[in-house]
Design an enzyme around this catalytic site. Structure first.
Site, PDB file in Angstrom:
ATOM      1  CE  LYS A  98     -53.481 -16.192 -39.212  1.00  0.00           C
ATOM      2  NZ  LYS A  98     -52.628 -15.034 -38.839  1.00  0.00           N
ATOM      3  CG  ASP A 154     -45.980  16.244 -26.520  1.00  0.00           C
ATOM      4  OD1 ASP A 154     -46.732  15.513 -25.850  1.00  0.00           O
ATOM      5  OD2 ASP A 154     -46.403  17.107 -27.298  1.00  0.00           O
ATOM      6  CB  CYS A 208     -52.594 -15.145 -34.960  1.00  0.00           C
ATOM      7  SG  CYS A 208     -52.487 -13.449 -34.309  1.00  0.00           S
ATOM      8  CB  SER A 260     -39.212  21.452 -26.012  1.00  0.00           C
ATOM      9  OG  SER A 260     -40.288  20.742 -25.405  1.00  0.00           O
ATOM     10  CD  GLU A 277     -49.367 -15.546 -37.268  1.00  0.00           C
ATOM     11  OE1 GLU A 277     -50.024 -15.683 -38.308  1.00  0.00           O
ATOM     12  OE2 GLU A 277     -49.694 -14.754 -36.357  1.00  0.00           O
TER      13      GLU A 277
END
Length: 705
Positions: A119, A368, A180, A364, A50
């Protein structure tokens, strides 16, 4: 149609292109390469993603006349190119028709434009704002004349071309276009087109990656032709188009409800072309059902654009996949594999296109920042694999990033070596840090090969603390040392914010220290759940350039780390899985060790539940309570509301979860709330009063400002 009783083989080609918003020249080269590859494989029809000419992610640039002008200029180059001869090409770009901006497919053949198809159903929720830039075509099965720009007239010899909802009729079959979102609508255009005799459907998409999303897309593509019959060609963008989204490719070809070809979902390739040989007679045989034919006999007619060209040739008996022959098994990645691949590909695009020299992260010792670092290592692994295969684009980008000249023989075939040259990790310890987190950070850096720095920042923290005392006459103390809650919170946050300042200083100067030029991008490592809850310090090291895990839950990150331990041969990751999540911003005493879930008053798993109810199921405080019947619903909404302002400054994060709280694109909600929700909470209290009292939680508890 001609020769309906003769077996005819056609070979369509669909592309996944790594387009970049406003990179007109680069986008043109990738489109041209995809057409060239398609022709080399004997394809007679090429379908691209697209809005591939300007790039899907232009956003408000679609409102600028320049974007449309440059799109026509690139289309002119495509029309003039000999590469586009003798192949039907479906290309995407914006087109202004009667002063209205449309998202269009332009069908070209041999220096001519056959049809401009706008579209009809626009994506306008979640990450998508197509109705901000475009207008849907409302005249279904209607066609108008579109007067071409003079530069195009000079090439094609056409003054005007059909514009609207029509289909292409070749010498041997009929092709209809779907864009889409139109696949995802309840009444998709392919249904009516198929009833009117369209046998091949194209779908050009800009569909982003989200964990566990691919299954839905595959099922919709299969369903599109299962009852109806037909060939479905799904082309998608792949890569980072310049925003938070990663478009995950996975181009597919389906016949009569079966996937027969599939491209990669995550790849460093700039161009990937998928082809398959199909027999159109399989479609016609599938459509012999009486019930289908009764509906088809009464179907409304589509305007047909005739083209003197055949997609098919004589049967290639050894190539095509007849109805009922060998089953193709669709490839799905597990969520932990998606985390390893999607953000890594996104980060590679971001790194090479930002023209910086690598990444920097404050490591750390927690899970995470560990997960973020391992994703960077996954990126290095993908780069090394591509370089080992001889991918010239990846090798050229890698040489530039690490400061090697174009003529260098350097090839990044060792992921740890490449990681050392592009990834910088730093443990920023204080007196509140533990030896365990320091060791985990150091061991992880060694395991993945990053350039690791270990420092103590107590001198900087104490300097700020002393300055405050000098100016005000009051030197703040931690609660463990007799200080108030306000003092305790301020002292925690100054540590976090100073880490951000130091991170940017090191990121700007480390290449210089190592004898190179340029700078590094700073990575954030706040997961989606703590962002949702607001369990982060504003302008701390959650403030960064980009955040690869900002759309991923703690639960999924743990699964990813468990997967990477074996998949990437990183046994050190066991230590991170066993560790209790902690910010280490308060003094450790004999009776107290700071822990994230205790501070938040809820678990990470519970936060994921709230996130999905709030965003995906669109529940407010009261409806959330009726679904969960737990008192801690009030605690979540109180903390979420009073911390919502942090989302206005949140680091741009890779989008991976459907409940992301990203204020800038995905989650458009106020940031100043009546945080105690008096009306809603009263309803909850009234309902709770008629139920057993299960908990007593003080909703005034908070953690960070």
């Amino acid at each position: 149609m001609k020769d309906e009783n003769t077996p005819l083989d056609g070979k369509p080609a669909i592309g996944s292109l790594n387009q970049w918003a406003l990179d007109f020249e680069g986008n043109y080269e990738r489109i041209l390469q995809s057409i060239r590859v398609a022709k080399e494989r004997g394809a007679t029809l090429r379908v691209g993603p697209e809005l591939e000419i300007p790039g899907y992610g232009c956003l408000d640039h679609f409102l600028e006349g320049d974007t449309t002008l440059h799109s026509w200029e690139i289309l002119a180059k495509l029309l003039q190119s000999g590469v586009t001869l003798d192949i039907l090409c479906d290309v995407g770009m914006p087109v202004v028709h009667k002063n209205v901006n449309y998202n269009c497919r332009v069908i070209i053949y041999n220096h001519k434009i056959l049809l401009i198809r706008p579209k009809m159903w626009l994506a306008n929720d979640g990450n998508y704002r197509e109705m901000r830039y475009f207008t849907p075509w409302r005249k279904h099965r209607e066609v108008e004349d579109h007067h071409l720009p003079r530069m195009i007239q000079a090439i094609t010899g056409q003054l005007k071309v059909p514009f609207g909802d029509a289909v292409i009729s070749t010498a041997d079959t009929c092709i209809g276009v779907e864009l889409c979102e139109e696949l995802f609508t309840p009444a998709s255009p392919h249904i009516l087109m198929g009833l009117d005799g369209v046998e091949i459907f194209t779908n050009s998409s800009g569909s982003h990656h989200e964990l566990r999303k691919l299954y839905t897309r595959v099922e919709l593509i299969k369903e599109a032709t299962l009852k109806l019959g037909g060939v479905y060609l799904y082309a998608n963008q792949q890569g980072c188009d310049g925003d938070r989204l990663y478009y995950d490719g996975c181009a597919m070809i389906a016949v009569n409800g079966r996937i027969i070809a599939q491209g990669s979902q995550f790849s460093l390739n700039d161009v990937e072309v998928v082809t398959a040989t199909v027999d159109i007679e399989d479609v016609r045989a599938h459509r012999t059902k009486a019930s289908r034919n009764m509906q088809a006999a009464g179907a409304e007619r589509y305007h047909r654009i005739e083209v003197p060209f055949a997609l098919s040739g004589p049967p290639e008996l050894e190539n095509y996949d007849h109805e009922g022959q060998k089953a193709y098994e669709v490839r799905y990645h597990r969520p932990e594999e998606e985390i390893a691949l999607g953000p890594a590909c996104w980060m590679w695009d971001y790194l090479r296109r930002s023209r910086t020299q690598g990444y920097f992260i404050p490591l750390s010792g927690g899970i995470d920042s560990c997960a973020t670092a391992v994703i960077v290592f996954s990126m290095c692994r993908l780069v090394s694999e591509a370089a080992s295969r001889g991918d010239e684009q990846v090798i050229a980008d890698a040489r530039r990033i690490v400061g090697e000249p174009e003529t260098s023989s350097y090839v990044p075939i060792d992921p740890r070596e490449f990681c050392n040259r592009t990834f910088h990790t730093c443990y920023m310890g204080t007196e509140n840090s533990s030896p365990d987190t320091r060791k985990r950070a150091k061991d992880l850096g060694e395991a993945i090969g990053s350039y690791h720095i270990d420092l103590n920042m107590d001198t900087v923290v104490n300097a700020v603390r002393t300055l405050f005392g000098f100016v005000t006459g009051v030197k703040p103390k931690f609660k463990a040392h007799g200080g108030s809650g306000a003092e305790n919170l301020a002292l925690q946050n100054i540590q976090a914010r100073l880490r951000m300042v130091l991170a940017y200083m090191f990121a700007q100067l480390m290449p210089f220290v190592r004898g190179r030029t340029g700078g590094l991008l700073v990575l954030g490592s706040a997961n989606v759940d703590e962002s949702l809850r607001g369990y982060l310090t504003k302008y701390d090291c959650s403030s960064a350039d980009i955040n690869p895990i900002g759309g991923i839950s703690k639960t999924d990150l743990k699964k990813f780390i468990a997967y990477a331990k074996n998949a990437f041969d990183l046994p050190i990751l066991v230590d991170f899985l066993d560790a209790v999540p902690t910010a280490e911003l308060e003094p450790i005493t004999e009776t107290y060790v700071q822990a994230d879930e205790a501070d938040m008053g809820m678990t990470y798993d519970e936060l994921s539940v709230f996130g999905r109810l709030r965003k995906v199921e669109k529940c407010g405080p009261y409806s959330t309570f009726t679904k969960l019947v737990h008192e801690w619903v009030k605690l979540f909404f109180f903390e979420y509301a009073r911390n919502r302002h942090k989302m206005t400054t949140i680091t741009p994060a890779y989008h991976a979860e459907s409940y992301s709280p990203d204020d800038n694109r995905f989650d458009l909600r106020p940031f100043l709330y009546p945080s105690r929700f008096p009306f809603q909470f009263k309803k909850i209290d009234d309902l709770a009063g008629r139920l057993p009292d299960r908990s007593q939680v003080d909703v005034s508890k908070g953690k960070k400002d």
